[in-house]
Structure formats: C-alpha cells, structure tokens
Design a protein around this motif. Structure first.
Motif, PDB file in Angstrom:
ATOM      1  N   ASP A 140      -9.439 -18.232   8.295  1.00 40.50           N
ATOM      2  CA  ASP A 140      -9.378 -18.365   6.836  1.00 40.50           C
ATOM      3  C   ASP A 140     -10.708 -18.803   6.241  1.00 40.50           C
ATOM      4  OD1 ASP A 140      -6.838 -17.512   6.636  1.00 40.50           O
ATOM      5  OD2 ASP A 140      -5.918 -19.494   6.524  1.00 40.50           O
ATOM      6  N   SER A 141     -11.423 -19.660   6.989  1.00 41.84           N
ATOM      7  CA  SER A 141     -12.674 -20.194   6.451  1.00 41.84           C
ATOM      8  C   SER A 141     -13.731 -19.103   6.289  1.00 41.84           C
ATOM      9  CB  SER A 141     -13.203 -21.294   7.356  1.00 41.84           C
ATOM     10  OG  SER A 141     -13.474 -20.743   8.639  1.00 41.84           O
ATOM     11  N   ARG A 142     -13.524 -17.975   6.961  1.00 42.84           N
ATOM     12  CA  ARG A 142     -14.510 -16.897   6.867  1.00 42.84           C
ATOM     13  C   ARG A 142     -14.208 -15.950   5.712  1.00 42.84           C
ATOM     14  NH1 ARG A 142     -17.557 -16.567  11.788  1.00 42.84           N
ATOM     15  NH2 ARG A 142     -18.464 -14.685  10.930  1.00 42.84           N
ATOM     16  N   ILE A 143     -13.059 -16.142   5.072  1.00 37.54           N
ATOM     17  CA  ILE A 143     -12.695 -15.265   3.956  1.00 37.54           C
ATOM     18  C   ILE A 143     -13.245 -15.902   2.681  1.00 37.54           C
ATOM     19  CG2 ILE A 143     -10.793 -14.150   2.738  1.00 37.54           C
ATOM     20  CD1 ILE A 143      -9.119 -14.603   5.327  1.00 37.54           C
ATOM     21  N   ARG A 144     -14.362 -15.372   2.199  1.00 34.78           N
ATOM     22  CA  ARG A 144     -15.003 -15.984   1.036  1.00 34.78           C
ATOM     23  C   ARG A 144     -15.360 -14.935   0.001  1.00 34.78           C
ATOM     24  NH1 ARG A 144     -19.316 -18.929   3.739  1.00 34.78           N
ATOM     25  NH2 ARG A 144     -18.291 -20.233   5.281  1.00 34.78           N
ATOM     26  N   MET A 168      -8.796  -9.612   8.169  1.00 34.20           N
ATOM     27  CA  MET A 168      -8.630 -10.773   7.295  1.00 34.20           C
ATOM     28  C   MET A 168      -7.221 -10.821   6.721  1.00 34.20           C
ATOM     29  SD  MET A 168     -12.175 -11.014   5.126  1.00 34.20           S
ATOM     30  CE  MET A 168     -12.256  -9.374   4.448  1.00 34.20           C
ATOM     31  N   GLY A 169      -6.645  -9.649   6.485  1.00 32.56           N
ATOM     32  CA  GLY A 169      -5.326  -9.636   5.856  1.00 32.56           C
ATOM     33  C   GLY A 169      -4.679  -8.272   5.948  1.00 32.56           C
ATOM     34  N   ILE A 170      -3.452  -8.189   5.418  1.00 29.56           N
ATOM     35  CA  ILE A 170      -2.707  -6.934   5.374  1.00 29.56           C
ATOM     36  C   ILE A 170      -2.580  -6.546   3.901  1.00 29.56           C
ATOM     37  CG2 ILE A 170      -0.573  -5.755   6.052  1.00 29.56           C
ATOM     38  CD1 ILE A 170      -2.082  -6.990   8.446  1.00 29.56           C
ATOM     39  N   PRO A 183      -9.225  -8.274  16.449  1.00 25.05           N
ATOM     40  CA  PRO A 183      -9.676  -9.660  16.269  1.00 25.05           C
ATOM     41  C   PRO A 183      -9.282 -10.120  14.862  1.00 25.05           C
ATOM     42  CG  PRO A 183     -11.532  -8.130  16.151  1.00 25.05           C
ATOM     43  CD  PRO A 183     -10.332  -7.318  16.498  1.00 25.05           C
ATOM     44  N   PHE A 184      -8.823 -11.363  14.735  1.00 29.51           N
ATOM     45  CA  PHE A 184      -8.432 -11.890  13.421  1.00 29.51           C
ATOM     46  C   PHE A 184      -9.518 -12.807  12.880  1.00 29.51           C
ATOM     47  CE2 PHE A 184      -4.047 -11.385  15.349  1.00 29.51           C
ATOM     48  CZ  PHE A 184      -3.773 -10.214  14.658  1.00 29.51           C
ATOM     49  N   ALA A 185      -9.744 -12.757  11.570  1.00 25.26           N
ATOM     50  CA  ALA A 185     -10.735 -13.627  10.927  1.00 25.26           C
ATOM     51  C   ALA A 185     -10.082 -14.957  10.592  1.00 25.26           C
ATOM     52  CB  ALA A 185     -11.263 -12.971   9.661  1.00 25.26           C
ATOM     53  N   ASP A 213      -5.559   1.662  -7.045  1.00 24.49           N
ATOM     54  CA  ASP A 213      -6.886   2.184  -7.404  1.00 24.49           C
ATOM     55  C   ASP A 213      -7.428   1.623  -8.709  1.00 24.49           C
ATOM     56  OD1 ASP A 213      -7.053   3.750  -5.144  1.00 24.49           O
ATOM     57  OD2 ASP A 213      -6.093   5.476  -6.087  1.00 24.49           O
ATOM     58  N   SER A 214      -7.035   0.407  -9.057  1.00 24.03           N
ATOM     59  CA  SER A 214      -7.467  -0.144 -10.342  1.00 24.03           C
ATOM     60  C   SER A 214      -8.687  -1.029 -10.216  1.00 24.03           C
ATOM     61  CB  SER A 214      -6.332  -0.956 -10.954  1.00 24.03           C
ATOM     62  OG  SER A 214      -6.119  -2.113 -10.169  1.00 24.03           O
ATOM     63  N   GLY A 215      -9.183  -1.213  -8.987  1.00 25.76           N
ATOM     64  CA  GLY A 215     -10.274  -2.166  -8.809  1.00 25.76           C
ATOM     65  C   GLY A 215      -9.751  -3.566  -8.565  1.00 25.76           C
ATOM     66  N   VAL A 216      -8.423  -3.706  -8.594  1.00 23.77           N
ATOM     67  CA  VAL A 216      -7.786  -4.976  -8.258  1.00 23.77           C
ATOM     68  C   VAL A 216      -6.751  -4.673  -7.188  1.00 23.77           C
ATOM     69  CG1 VAL A 216      -6.248  -6.784  -9.088  1.00 23.77           C
ATOM     70  CG2 VAL A 216      -8.142  -6.040 -10.506  1.00 23.77           C
ATOM     71  N   GLY A 217      -6.988  -5.183  -5.987  1.00 20.89           N
ATOM     72  CA  GLY A 217      -6.046  -4.983  -4.899  1.00 20.89           C
ATOM     73  C   GLY A 217      -5.785  -6.307  -4.210  1.00 20.89           C
ATOM     74  N   PHE A 218      -4.690  -6.384  -3.465  1.00 21.63           N
ATOM     75  CA  PHE A 218      -4.336  -7.643  -2.828  1.00 21.63           C
ATOM     76  C   PHE A 218      -4.059  -7.457  -1.345  1.00 21.63           C
ATOM     77  CE2 PHE A 218      -2.939  -8.062  -7.262  1.00 21.63           C
ATOM     78  CZ  PHE A 218      -3.757  -9.122  -7.620  1.00 21.63           C
ATOM     79  N   ALA A 219      -4.335  -8.507  -0.585  1.00 20.14           N
ATOM     80  CA  ALA A 219      -3.990  -8.528   0.828  1.00 20.14           C
ATOM     81  C   ALA A 219      -3.461  -9.912   1.164  1.00 20.14           C
ATOM     82  CB  ALA A 219      -5.212  -8.206   1.677  1.00 20.14           C
ATOM     83  N   VAL A 220      -2.441  -9.949   2.020  1.00 20.71           N
ATOM     84  CA  VAL A 220      -1.883 -11.227   2.449  1.00 20.71           C
ATOM     85  C   VAL A 220      -2.728 -11.723   3.623  1.00 20.71           C
ATOM     86  CG1 VAL A 220       0.164 -12.362   3.384  1.00 20.71           C
ATOM     87  CG2 VAL A 220       0.407 -10.495   1.736  1.00 20.71           C
ATOM     88  N   PRO A 221      -3.226 -12.970   3.558  1.00 21.71           N
ATOM     89  CA  PRO A 221      -4.059 -13.468   4.658  1.00 21.71           C
ATOM     90  C   PRO A 221      -3.324 -13.354   5.992  1.00 21.71           C
ATOM     91  CG  PRO A 221      -4.026 -15.030   2.853  1.00 21.71           C
ATOM     92  CD  PRO A 221      -3.032 -13.967   2.518  1.00 21.71           C
ATOM     93  N   VAL A 222      -4.028 -12.937   7.016  1.00 20.28           N
ATOM     94  CA  VAL A 222      -3.387 -12.691   8.304  1.00 20.28           C
ATOM     95  C   VAL A 222      -2.834 -13.996   8.894  1.00 20.28           C
ATOM     96  CG1 VAL A 222      -5.416 -12.895   9.804  1.00 20.28           C
ATOM     97  CG2 VAL A 222      -3.623 -11.244  10.357  1.00 20.28           C
ATOM     98  N   SER A 223      -3.476 -15.126   8.548  1.00 22.78           N
ATOM     99  CA  SER A 223      -2.986 -16.423   9.056  1.00 22.78           C
ATOM    100  C   SER A 223      -1.581 -16.692   8.539  1.00 22.78           C
ATOM    101  CB  SER A 223      -3.926 -17.535   8.612  1.00 22.78           C
ATOM    102  OG  SER A 223      -3.960 -17.595   7.205  1.00 22.78           O
TER     103      SER A 223
END
Lengths: 343, 346
Positions: free
Chosen positions: A145-149, A207-209, A141-143, A226-236
């Motif tokens: 965008d409005s649910r990514i907060r 929510m993302g990849i 199931p995909f989230a 592992d720095s506490g800062v990670g990124f994901a591309v929104p699945v939309s």
C-alpha cells in the motif's frame, strides 16, 4: 523525424553486422525508453491475467434501467480477471461476472481452459471471486500500500487478442483513499473490457483490481467508463477479505448509524445523532459523544472516521474510544447493513 | 564500411543515452509527483449553490479554482458558479471560506473570486510563451466532486498538449489560442490548474465544450495570461472599492418644536414666539404667544433668527431648555423636540 530515421538505420546496420552491439542497444532501449518499460511491466503481470467468457442465465442478459443509468445488455466476454492464488483463485469484476451467470469459462495465458465455480462476491467493491481446478498458477507480485502514491504510473491490463497478450491503457494514480477510503482513482481508460483486470505499477506489481464504482462509492459505475476517472480496489483490501470470499459469502458495505458534526476540524468526531436499530445504537453510542479513536487509530476529524467506516463491511466488529463527560469510554460495535441496501 | 557502421552505432548509443536522461519512466513518474506536490496546495474546490432556471430547485455546483495571490484571489471557471453570488472556497486544510466574485471575463469564461484569508499558497506561474505540442501537462481539479469531504485531496491527471489553437464552440467567445490536451475533463474539473512538470501554471481548465466543427468534446485550458490579466483587473476593482468614497454626512432629522418665531434680526434681546401649534412640544411645555426667548440651553441669543439657528442644530429627541421673558419675569421652560408631524391630506 530525421533523427528517428538515422536511428533506424543504426539498428538495421547493427543487426547485420554486430550481434554483440545489438544486444547492448536493445537492453538499453528496454531499460530506458518509456514504451520498453511499459511493455516489461505488462510482461511481468501478464501471465496472471486471465480471459473469462460468460454465458448468462435466461432472462439475465438484459439489465433493466436503474436510477442514474440506462438499461444495458451484458457482455459475454472475453473479459479480464486476475489470478490471486496458485491453487486457482481468480478475482474479477462483478459487473462482468456474477451469480446471474449460467456458465463461466476461464482461459489462461497458456491456452488451457477451465470452467469456473463462483465463490463469494464483494458487493461493496464490485468484485467477484472465481475458482478453477488448477494448481501452480502464476500469481503476480503485489504492490505494498505504501507504494501506491499519487502521480505514479498506473497501468491497466485488460483482455487482448489472447490472454497471453493483454491490452494496456496507461495513466497515473489520480488519488488514493477515494470513495470513503475504498478505492484508488486513476486516469487511465477503464471500461468493460478491462474491469476485473489488474492495476499495475511500473515494475509490474499489481496495485489493485479495476472495477466500476460510482462517485457515491457503490458498484455499477459503468457510466464513468473511459471518462478519465477510473477506480481500482487496493489488492491488500482484496487479500484481507479473501477468506470470506472463499467461503462464498456476499460482502456488503457497512452502515454504522451515526450522524456527525462536520464543522469541527480537530479533536475528534462529534456525534450529533444515533439512528435506531443500528450498530451504533446497540453499542451504546449517544449524541454528544466525541469519538477519538477507531480500531486503535486516532481520529481527529469526522471525515477521517467516515473514511475508516467506509472501508468496513457488514458484520465487522469495530472498537471505538469515546469521550463522554470528560471520561474515556471503550465501545464495541458490530457493523450493520445500509437500510436502503444496494444490490 | 565497417568503421562507418561502428560510428553510427556509437551515435545510436548516444541518442539512447539522451533518452535515458530525459524521458526515463521513473524520472517521468518522479516529475509528475513533484508537479502534483508543488501545485496542489494552490488548487481548491469551489462549491456554489444555485437555483434551477425553471424549477427553482436547489442545485449544488462543484468546480475547481486556483489561488493566484496570497491575499485571497482565486481564479475559477465562470460557468461553474452558476448564478451563485457567494460561492464557497474549500481549501486543502478543510477550511471553507465564503468568496466574493470580484470580476469576470465572460469571453474566456473566467471569474476572479476573493476570499478573506491571507497566507494562501499562490501557484507559480509559467511566464512567457504558450506550451508546445507534446509537452507533458499535469491537471489538478475535482472531477465529479470526488473529493467529497472537506479533507479529501483533489484528483490529478497527466497527458500531453495536443494543440495550441483557437477553438470555436458554442458559448465560448475567447478568440486567442487555447491549450488543448488529451486529458479528459469532467464536470467539476473546470477551473482547475493545468501545470507543467515544474508545477507552474500554464492554464485554467475550461468547461467541457462541444466543438462546432467536429462535434467532439474538447478538453482545453485558457492560457494563464488571461487569468493574470483578470487578476490585474480584479485588483484595480478592489482598490477602487476600498478608497473612501465621500458620502454626504447623514443629516440628522431636525427636531420639531411647534412654535412660530418672529424672524427679526435686530431690535430685540431674543426671539419672539409668534404662535404655538396646539399639542406640539412647545404647547405642552407651556410656551405661549408673546414669550421672548432669551437663551437656548444657556446660550444667549439676541434675535429670532439666532433662535431658529440654534433650534436647527438640535435633532429629534434633544432636550432643550429655554430662558423666557414673560411679563418681565424670567422663566425656565424645558421640552423635548419630536419628529415633525407628517402633513395629513384630507
């Protein structure tokens, strides 16, 4: 501690005696306790996580050093990927899998294994699309965008012992619209073992990849692992560009060729300079123009416009509304590539 | 036997019921969101420009800060400022305000900045005792300067308090207990807010330090009490500064006439000119030896001393009119006083 012991005794006793009551206790535990919910979310998204192994072409296993990072040896996996269509489309990180690979094998949760074909690559987001010859695959199931907060749970699945049993790291959404509007920022651990894996919310929706991006918004941000800062591309965003990726195209980040006045905080984005041989120059945008609308979206500040442009890719056709000498003018531009093109 | 078991399982249900009330994942998520919503308007980004130690190269340092008072006091981590005397504070609405370093606490590595802006959102402060181990914390800051443009929001992370104890690390002299958390801090996070789930300030994120004893990187925050103490000091420093300091009134440079006046307090009806310096204003205006000055700018004088007193009040550039008696004739002689010629060494 004493309480926990008592609780264990309760469970044990209940197990022996009251089959009915134990079901009640278990259901309650899974619905309420944090661990139970994390496990349920992974269970829901888990079947769509695949495990990928890579055999690199001769001479491509070692990546030479580049400005800002040392050279490194590429892993052979298993690394993570996410099924995004029932007919065999799988998206993963181009850090782990890309055209330098000789052979890419995908293992599903049910232990079936397929050789994957490499389709398109989105260099601007660090993503690679694969295809396997399978039907009826479990799409998560995909989230919306409005649910990514900001502040919501952010669960990252990677490869575990078996694909059916993915690894998990937990954090929250730290920021949305990060890196010129390209990525969701999370504080869960991300590293080569879960790049390409799904970013999942508490209900198990993807929510993302997860991909390694640098603070400048380009691929190859593995130094932040592992720095506490990670990124994901929104699945939309992935789904929106799926057709291009499916066609095997390489998608690059766009460059418009405008410098803005960043002092003003309202009214629009004031153009200071238009670079030669760029999309903006071809569209007839001139210094002094005030950009007030971009693709139908009102623009108050240059920062908002930078985000809107940051989301674009090469060859995207975009519409501007410009105020020049008090008149509103419509302009259409085709996005070009950055001159100092990133690989 | 059976009855006893039933009783225990009822107790088990009760325990679970309590868990549902306090630690439900959805409630936790809502609590994180609330804390971020409440606290983030008080957290700012701080940019300072410093020169490299050896190269003089321009370095841009990014850090975080927390608004402690609505009249412009912002606390940050002192070492994020480098040597910059004028760091810039970036507020959530995108405005950039130059700040002044009012006071610093070198031991706790805190600096108190002040910006000329009223109506800032001060953060709520958690008063009383230090947080307990295992307590949720939300950390807001600007790691790696990821909030690149002025309108980008800062980053939020969650974790728990790992320990509350003193740390011994190179370059950190604060000896009281600090708040260690399991949140990874990064360059740029320093100076940010560590808050509880109500959004109340527990501490200020410190710089990333390496522990002497375990050689591990420490993520910790200096307790809010240190920041509040610094705020008091800063306020005191500011009051001292705004009190009017009695500066001696600047003496206007006395005008130069270029005439020697006979200093006689009695017996005359004015001041006698004893000698005139060649090329002086007196000389150019035509004052001569033996002239009796009876009035200066219409004010009558009765002695040489009075003439000197009148002239002393006049600065460089003053226009002055003398009433002079020469050979029993009354003359009016006007001149402009100049700066005194500097003595020339030969």
């Amino acid at each position: 501690m004493k309480l926990a012991k008592g609780f264990l005794t309760v469970l044990l006793a209940a197990k022996v005696l009251l089959a009915g009551a134990i079901v009640g206790v278990r259901v309650l535990a899974e619905e309420t306790a944090l661990e139970g919910v994390f496990a349920a979310a992974v269970k829901r998204a888990g079947p769509s996580v695949v495990s990928i192994t890579v055999e690199w072409n001769p001479g491509k296993k070692f990546v030479p050093p580049a400005p800002g990072r040392p050279g490194f040896e590429r892993g052979t996996g298993p690394v993570a990927g996410v099924i995004i269509s029932p007919d065999g489309l799988i998206v993963t990180s181009d850090f782990n899998v890309n055209a330098d690979a000789k052979r890419v094998m995908v293992k599903l949760g049910d232990s079936r294994e397929f050789e994957a074909k490499l389709l398109g690559r989105d260099v601007s987001r660090g993503l690679q699309l694969l295809q396997i010859d399978a039907k009826g695959l479990p799409v998560p199931p995909f989230a919306e965008d409005s649910r990514i907060r900001v502040g919501r749970w952010a669960l990252v699945c990677g490869v575990g012992e078996t694909p059916a049993d993915p690894s998990l790291s937990v954090g929250i959404v730290s920021a949305t619209d990060r890196l010129q509007g390209r990525a969701i920022q999370i504080d869960a651990s991300t590293n080569p073992s879960n790049y390409g894996g799904p970013l999942v919310d508490i209900e198990g929706r993807v929510m993302g990849i997860v991909t390694p991006l640098t603070p400048a918004g380009t691929g190859g941000g593995v130094m932040l692992s592992d720095s506490g800062v990670g990124f994901a591309v929104p699945v939309s965003d992935v789904l929106e560009h799926l057709a291009k990726l499916k066609a095997g195209e390489t998608i690059r980040s766009a460059f418009l060729g405008i410098r803005f006045d960043t002092r003003t905080m309202s009214g629009g984005a004031k153009v200071v300079e238009v670079l030669k041989d760029t999309g903006a120059a071809a569209a007839g945008i001139r210094p002094g123009d005030l950009i007030v609308e971009f693709n139908g979206e009102p623009i108050q500040t240059s920062f908002k416009l930078l985000h809107a442009i940051g989301r674009c890719r090469v060859d995207d056709v975009v519409k501007f509304t410009v105020v020049r000498d008090g008149k509103r003018i419509e302009r259409t531009a085709t996005m070009g590539a950055r001159p100092e093109s990133t690989p | 036997m059976k009855r006893q078991m039933v009783g225990q399982s009822v107790m088990g249900m009760l325990i679970l019921g309590c868990l549902a009330g306090s630690a439900g994942p959805v409630q936790a998520q809502e609590a994180f969101q609330k804390a971020i919503r409440v606290a983030s308007p008080s957290v700012v980004s701080i940019v300072s420009v410093a020169r490299g130690l050896f190269t003089q190269e321009r370095q841009v340092l990014v850090g975080s800060g927390v608004v402690l008072a609505d009249d412009g006091y912002v606390v940050t981590c002192a070492s994020t400022l480098g040597e910059s005397p004028r760091p810039t504070v970036m507020l959530g609405d995108g405005s950039m305000i130059p700040a002044r370093v009012v006071s610093t606490d070198a031991k706790a590595d805190l600096a108190m900045l002040r910006v000329k802006r009223d109506g800032l959102h001060p953060i709520a402060v958690s008063a009383g005792k230090l947080p307990g181990v295992g307590q949720w914390v939300v950390i807001i800051g600007n790691p790696f300067g990821l909030a690149r443009t002025r309108t980008d929001p800062l980053s939020a992370s969650v974790g728990v308090v790992s320990a509350v104890r003193p740390v011994h690390a190179q370059g950190f002299g604060y000896t009281d207990p600090v708040i260690l958390t399991d949140v990874t801090l990064n360059p740029g996070s320093s100076g940010g807010a560590v808050v509880d789930l109500e959004g109340r300030l527990l501490g200020i994120s410190s710089c990333v330090l390496t522990s002497k004893s375990t050689n591990t990187e420490l993520s910790f925050a200096v307790p809010v009490s240190a920041a509040m103490k610094l705020l008091e000091e800063a306020r005191l420093a500011e009051t001292r500064k705004t009190e009017p300091v009695p500066t001696p009134p600047k003496m206007p440079e006395g005008g130069y006439l270029g005439a020697y006046i006979l200093d006689e307090s009695t017996g005359t009806k004015g001041g006698y000119i004893q000698k005139v310096v060649p090329d002086s204003p007196a000389d150019k205006a035509g004052l001569a030896e033996g002239d009796l000055v009876t009035a200066v700018n219409g004010t009558r004088i009765s002695s040489g001393r009075e003439l000197v007193q009148q002239l002393d009040r006049l600065g460089v550039g003053s226009r002055v009119e003398f009433t002079v008696l020469r050979n029993k004739t009354e003359l009016k002689i006007s001149t402009t006083l100049t700066a005194a010629p500097r003595p020339v060494l030969k």
